[in-house]
Write an enzyme that holds these catalytic residues in place. Structure first.
Site, PDB file in Angstrom:
ATOM      1  CG  HIS A 189      -1.703   0.817   1.214  1.00 48.27           C
ATOM      2  ND1 HIS A 189      -2.384   1.634   0.426  1.00 48.27           N
ATOM      3  CD2 HIS A 189      -3.008   0.804   1.785  1.00 48.27           C
ATOM      4  CE1 HIS A 189      -3.225   2.166   1.030  1.00 48.27           C
ATOM      5  NE2 HIS A 189      -3.994   1.977   1.784  1.00 48.27           N
ATOM      6  CG  HIS A 197      -4.401   0.813  -8.047  1.00 47.63           C
ATOM      7  ND1 HIS A 197      -5.370   0.638  -7.759  1.00 47.63           N
ATOM      8  CD2 HIS A 197      -3.798   1.740  -7.317  1.00 47.63           C
ATOM      9  CE1 HIS A 197      -5.845   1.318  -6.636  1.00 47.63           C
ATOM     10  NE2 HIS A 197      -4.386   1.969  -6.517  1.00 47.63           N
ATOM     11  CG  ASP A 205       2.691   4.441  -3.669  1.00 49.79           C
ATOM     12  OD1 ASP A 205       3.099   5.654  -2.746  1.00 49.79           O
ATOM     13  OD2 ASP A 205       2.389   3.847  -3.479  1.00 49.79           O
TER      14      ASP A 205
END
Ligand code: ACO
Length: 437
Positions: free
Chosen positions: A268, A307, A363
């Site tokens: 995450h 994702h 990210d």
């Protein structure tokens, strides 16, 4: 569409059931009516990791993962990132509408006047070991706020809730900055109420002996944009934790700490730190093909890729790439960018990643930008937690106000032993046969 039904025929009994279908969804509880007899429990659904289960109705964030669309309260993320400040977006996410000038002023004022930490909280932070991970310090200190504000337990009172919302959004940058200064062994810097949310955060991070800290406006704006992009992301792992913990009517400080704990995992929000480690491990561009083959052979994952919802380019990653360019004009280019760009290029042409629809996520580029701004990788996930506190609180509020919600309590399919007799100590160790498969 209303008045749509699924017709289900139970082949065990040949009974037919009309199950109402609303927005493409059936209510799991309707399946309970499908029984073989009065003693039968009824049909349940099994959905590990919530792959196909809506746990709530929500009006906060919309994502179309196939098209790469993200909207807060209906507004496209691209427009918000370009036109708003982070606190303006925070107001939108929490209260549903963009603030008027007067509302924004009042909101900013309230947040600004809740940035200070109680001195005992500062002492609490001082107690951490010199090399404590900032995310561990952040999670624990947010939870510790619960002891400072015991009235926060009154979660059913909207005014009490609002005060805790001011406190949490006001104080998370202060906690984050203190964790950073702590790991460097520097004295903590108190908040400066004359500065904007992001500038004040930078002040608490980087002020040394100068009488007044002046943030570079390009870097402050870039950080503000990053905060906007991270404000909410509907029912992700940490938002789900916030709702689950909040559903027991625990106070928002411990619930936020639990959500932050969920965020800290490498799958995450912890992925941004892992991306930097991965780029370090790759080291040079010529080693990328071998690294990709290594991942494809099942040795680890390409961090910052993939994702659960996006099966297209994460729209946030696109904006971060743009913001990173602005940052690099001030700081100079982070050499890791070259490796990241080449890694992305090769991965996006590779059959393995194409087939699985794996694209860079939020990210992938954020860490490269943070590093260029002077942040150490250990604090990257804390930088994610500051703005996401807004989303967690919006999800928490919505959950508490939703008449259909109750304490979160999933079902299970029990796979253990049937009832069996207790074995006295002297008879243990003798092998028994499992009755289950
Ligand atoms: N690198 C290589 N292969 C991957 C990656 C990756 N980053 N992500 C998924 N895959 C593969 C899986 O191995 C799987 O392959 P298989 O079908 O051959 O078994 C397939 O793609 C589907 O992946 P799942 O793990 O089923 O996808 P899921 O939706 O459960 O996981 C997740 C999503 C956790 C984000 C995953 O893509 C991942 O681990 N990515 C790396 C960590 C990361 O960047 N996390 C940040 C996510 S964004 C956020 O939380 C802020």
């Amino acid at each position: 569409m209303e008045n749509e039904f699924l017709n289900i025929v139970d082949k065990r009994t040949n009974a037919a059931y009309d199950v109402p279908l609303n927005q493409g969804t059936i209510r799991a509880m309707d399946l309970r009516k499908i029984k073989t007899g009065p003693e039968d429990f009824g049909v349940m659904t099994y959905d590990p990791a919530f792959m196909n289960t809506a746990s709530c109705k929500s009006a906060i964030t919309f994502i179309d993962g196939d098209k790469g669309i993200l909207r807060y309260r209906g507004y496209p993320i691209e427009q918000l990132a370009e036109r708003c400040s982070f606190l303006e977006v925070a107001y939108l996410v929490l209260f549903g509408e963009l603030p008027t000038e007067a509302e924004l002023k009042g909101w900013v004022d309230n947040i600004t006047h809740h940035t200070m930490l109680h001195e005992t909280t500062k002492k609490f932070l001082e107690g951490f070991r010199f090399n404590a991970h900032p995310m561990g310090m952040f999670i624990s200190t947010v939870a510790a706020l619960s002891t400072v504000y015991p009235e926060a337990r009154n979660v059913l009172d909207p005014e009490t809730r609002k005060l805790q919302i001011y406190r949490l959004i006001g104080k998370v940058p202060t906690i984050a900055a203190y964790t950073y200064r702590h790991s460097l062994g520097f004295p903590y810097v108190y908040p400066d109420n004359e500065l904007s949310y992001t500038e004040n955060f930078m002040n608490m991070l980087w002020k040394m002996v100068e009488p007044k800290y002046r943030a570079n406006p390009v870097l402050a704006r870039a950080l503000d944009i990053l905060f906007i992009l991270h404000a909410d992301h509907e029912q992700n792992c940490s938002a789900n934790v916030m709702r689950a913990v909040g559903s027991s009517q625990a106070d928002p400080f411990v619930a936020t700490a639990a959500a932050a704990a969920a965020l800290s995992g490498p799958l995450h929000g912890g992925a941004n730190e892992e991306v930097l480690k991965m780029l370090d491990e790759i080291g040079t561009k010529d080693r990328i093909p071998a690294y990709i083959e290594h991942v494809k052979a099942g040795h680890g994952k390409l961090m910052g890729f993939g994702h659960r919802i996006y099966k297209n380019y994460d729209p946030r990653a696109r904006i971060i790439k743009w913001a990173a360019d602005q940052v690099f004009e001030v700081t100079g280019r982070n050499p890791k960018l070259e490796i990241a760009l080449e890694l992305e290029r090769i991965a996006l042409e590779d059959e393995y990643f194409i087939k699985r629809k794996l694209y860079p996520n939020v990210d992938f580029y954020s860490g490269i930008m943070y590093q260029a701004m002077g942040f150490k990788p250990e604090i990257f996930t804390v930088l994610f937690a500051i703005p996401r506190t807004v989303g967690w609180l919006a999800q928490w509020q919505e959950m508490l106000e939703d008449q259909e919600q109750k304490i979160a309590r999933p079902r299970q399919i029990y796979t253990g032993y049937e009832a069996r007799d207790f074995i006295p100590m002297e008879k243990r160790g003798v092998k028994t046969t499992s009755v289950t498969s």
